[in-house]
Design a protein around this motif. Structure first.
Motif, mmCIF file in Angstrom:
data_model
loop_
_atom_site.group_PDB
_atom_site.id
_atom_site.type_symbol
_atom_site.label_atom_id
_atom_site.label_comp_id
_atom_site.label_asym_id
_atom_site.label_seq_id
_atom_site.Cartn_x
_atom_site.Cartn_y
_atom_site.Cartn_z
ATOM 1 N N MET A 1 0.821 -1.191 0.000
ATOM 2 C CA MET A 1 0.000 0.000 0.000
ATOM 3 C C MET A 1 0.868 1.258 0.000
ATOM 4 O O MET A 1 0.565 2.206 -0.702
ATOM 5 C CB MET A 1 -0.936 -0.048 1.212
ATOM 6 N N ILE A 2 1.925 1.243 0.794
ATOM 7 C CA ILE A 2 2.811 2.409 0.846
ATOM 8 C C ILE A 2 3.414 2.672 -0.532
ATOM 9 O O ILE A 2 3.576 3.821 -0.930
ATOM 10 C CB ILE A 2 3.905 2.240 1.917
ATOM 11 N N SER A 3 3.696 1.597 -1.274
ATOM 12 C CA SER A 3 4.331 1.790 -2.577
ATOM 13 C C SER A 3 3.444 2.583 -3.534
ATOM 14 O O SER A 3 3.948 3.372 -4.339
ATOM 15 C CB SER A 3 4.711 0.445 -3.196
ATOM 16 N N SER A 4 2.127 2.419 -3.461
ATOM 17 C CA SER A 4 1.254 3.197 -4.346
ATOM 18 C C SER A 4 1.245 4.669 -3.942
ATOM 19 O O SER A 4 1.168 5.550 -4.806
ATOM 20 C CB SER A 4 -0.164 2.627 -4.357
ATOM 21 N N ASN A 5 1.345 4.947 -2.624
ATOM 22 C CA ASN A 5 1.419 6.336 -2.176
ATOM 23 C C ASN A 5 2.744 6.976 -2.589
ATOM 24 O O ASN A 5 2.768 8.130 -3.010
ATOM 25 C CB ASN A 5 1.249 6.429 -0.664
ATOM 26 N N VAL A 6 3.826 6.231 -2.490
ATOM 27 C CA VAL A 6 5.141 6.740 -2.904
ATOM 28 C C VAL A 6 5.141 6.984 -4.413
ATOM 29 O O VAL A 6 5.646 8.011 -4.888
ATOM 30 C CB VAL A 6 6.265 5.771 -2.489
ATOM 31 N N SER A 7 4.556 6.063 -5.162
ATOM 32 C CA SER A 7 4.451 6.225 -6.617
ATOM 33 C C SER A 7 3.684 7.498 -6.965
ATOM 34 O O SER A 7 4.084 8.264 -7.847
ATOM 35 C CB SER A 7 3.757 5.001 -7.206
ATOM 36 N N SER A 8 2.588 7.737 -6.246
ATOM 37 C CA SER A 8 1.797 8.948 -6.488
ATOM 38 C C SER A 8 2.591 10.199 -6.149
ATOM 39 O O SER A 8 2.539 11.195 -6.879
ATOM 40 C CB SER A 8 0.514 8.897 -5.660
ATOM 41 N N LEU A 9 3.338 10.160 -5.056
ATOM 42 C CA LEU A 9 4.175 11.318 -4.692
ATOM 43 C C LEU A 9 5.213 11.606 -5.775
ATOM 44 O O LEU A 9 5.441 12.764 -6.132
ATOM 45 C CB LEU A 9 4.878 11.082 -3.349
ATOM 46 N N MET A 10 5.829 10.557 -6.296
ATOM 47 C CA MET A 10 6.846 10.744 -7.336
ATOM 48 C C MET A 10 6.215 11.298 -8.619
ATOM 49 O O MET A 10 6.783 12.184 -9.264
ATOM 50 C CB MET A 10 7.574 9.428 -7.594
ATOM 51 N N ILE A 86 0.712 7.658 4.201
ATOM 52 C CA ILE A 86 1.971 6.988 4.552
ATOM 53 C C ILE A 86 2.206 7.078 6.051
ATOM 54 O O ILE A 86 2.608 6.092 6.692
ATOM 55 C CB ILE A 86 3.149 7.591 3.753
ATOM 56 N N ARG A 87 1.956 8.231 6.652
ATOM 57 C CA ARG A 87 2.104 8.385 8.109
ATOM 58 C C ARG A 87 1.206 7.402 8.866
ATOM 59 O O ARG A 87 1.634 6.763 9.816
ATOM 60 C CB ARG A 87 1.753 9.802 8.538
ATOM 61 N N THR A 88 -0.042 7.325 8.440
ATOM 62 C CA THR A 88 -0.997 6.438 9.099
ATOM 63 C C THR A 88 -0.557 4.984 8.979
ATOM 64 O O THR A 88 -0.585 4.229 9.958
ATOM 65 C CB THR A 88 -2.409 6.627 8.502
ATOM 66 N N GLN A 89 -0.131 4.581 7.796
ATOM 67 C CA GLN A 89 0.346 3.212 7.599
ATOM 68 C C GLN A 89 1.577 2.936 8.453
ATOM 69 O O GLN A 89 1.712 1.849 9.034
ATOM 70 C CB GLN A 89 0.658 2.975 6.125
ATOM 71 N N LEU A 96 1.605 -2.507 15.385
ATOM 72 C CA LEU A 96 1.602 -3.958 15.237
ATOM 73 C C LEU A 96 2.912 -4.561 15.721
ATOM 74 O O LEU A 96 2.931 -5.607 16.369
ATOM 75 C CB LEU A 96 1.330 -4.348 13.792
ATOM 76 N N LEU A 97 4.011 -3.906 15.382
ATOM 77 C CA LEU A 97 5.308 -4.404 15.819
ATOM 78 C C LEU A 97 5.447 -4.318 17.342
ATOM 79 O O LEU A 97 6.036 -5.199 17.972
ATOM 80 C CB LEU A 97 6.436 -3.635 15.126
ATOM 81 N N ASP A 98 4.898 -3.255 17.940
ATOM 82 C CA ASP A 98 4.928 -3.129 19.405
ATOM 83 C C ASP A 98 4.131 -4.245 20.055
ATOM 84 O O ASP A 98 4.545 -4.810 21.078
ATOM 85 C CB ASP A 98 4.384 -1.765 19.842
ATOM 86 N N ILE A 99 2.977 -4.581 19.495
ATOM 87 C CA ILE A 99 2.156 -5.646 20.033
ATOM 88 C C ILE A 99 2.861 -6.989 19.919
ATOM 89 O O ILE A 99 2.855 -7.803 20.838
ATOM 90 C CB ILE A 99 0.777 -5.689 19.306
ATOM 91 N N LYS A 100 3.510 -7.217 18.798
ATOM 92 C CA LYS A 100 4.205 -8.480 18.524
ATOM 93 C C LYS A 100 5.420 -8.640 19.445
ATOM 94 O O LYS A 100 5.744 -9.759 19.851
ATOM 95 C CB LYS A 100 4.640 -8.517 17.069
#
Length: 101
Positions: A1-10, A86-89, A96-100
């Motif tokens: 998902m982040i990759s589509s946001n980065v693609s849009s930014l570029m 991107i910030r939200t993701q 999630l990493l904190d929970i794990k």
């Protein structure tokens, strides 16, 4: 998902660069502005497509400032939305990493 946001930014960065060039050359005689369109790619991203505008034969710059300024506003809003996504993701992934852990 982040990759589509980065693609849009570029893509929007390319759009803004072309827009800035058009504005910078508003007083350059014979300048033909660049048109930019954003299209979706097959992998869910986006890409910027740049082409030269059709010349109207004028010896003056053919840059339309009203179009360029409204395009800048649109580019800004799209960029803000992508950065927020991107910030939200990033925050969700961190949680999630904190929970794990």
């Amino acid at each position: 998902m982040i990759s589509s946001n980065v693609s849009s930014l570029m893509s929007n960065q390319t759009y803004m660069n072309n827009n800035a060039s058009n504005v910078a050359n508003v007083n350059t005689d014979g300048y033909i502005p660049r048109n930019t369109t954003i299209s979706e790619t097959t992998n869910g991203g986006t890409k910027a497509n740049t082409s030269m505008a059709t010349s109207n034969g004028s010896e003056k710059s053919q840059t339309d400032l009203t179009k360029e300024v409204t395009d800048q506003i649109s580019i800004e809003k799209v960029s803000e939305a992508n950065v927020q996504a991107i910030r939200t993701q990033n925050e969700m992934l961190g949680s999630l990493l904190d929970i794990k852990a």
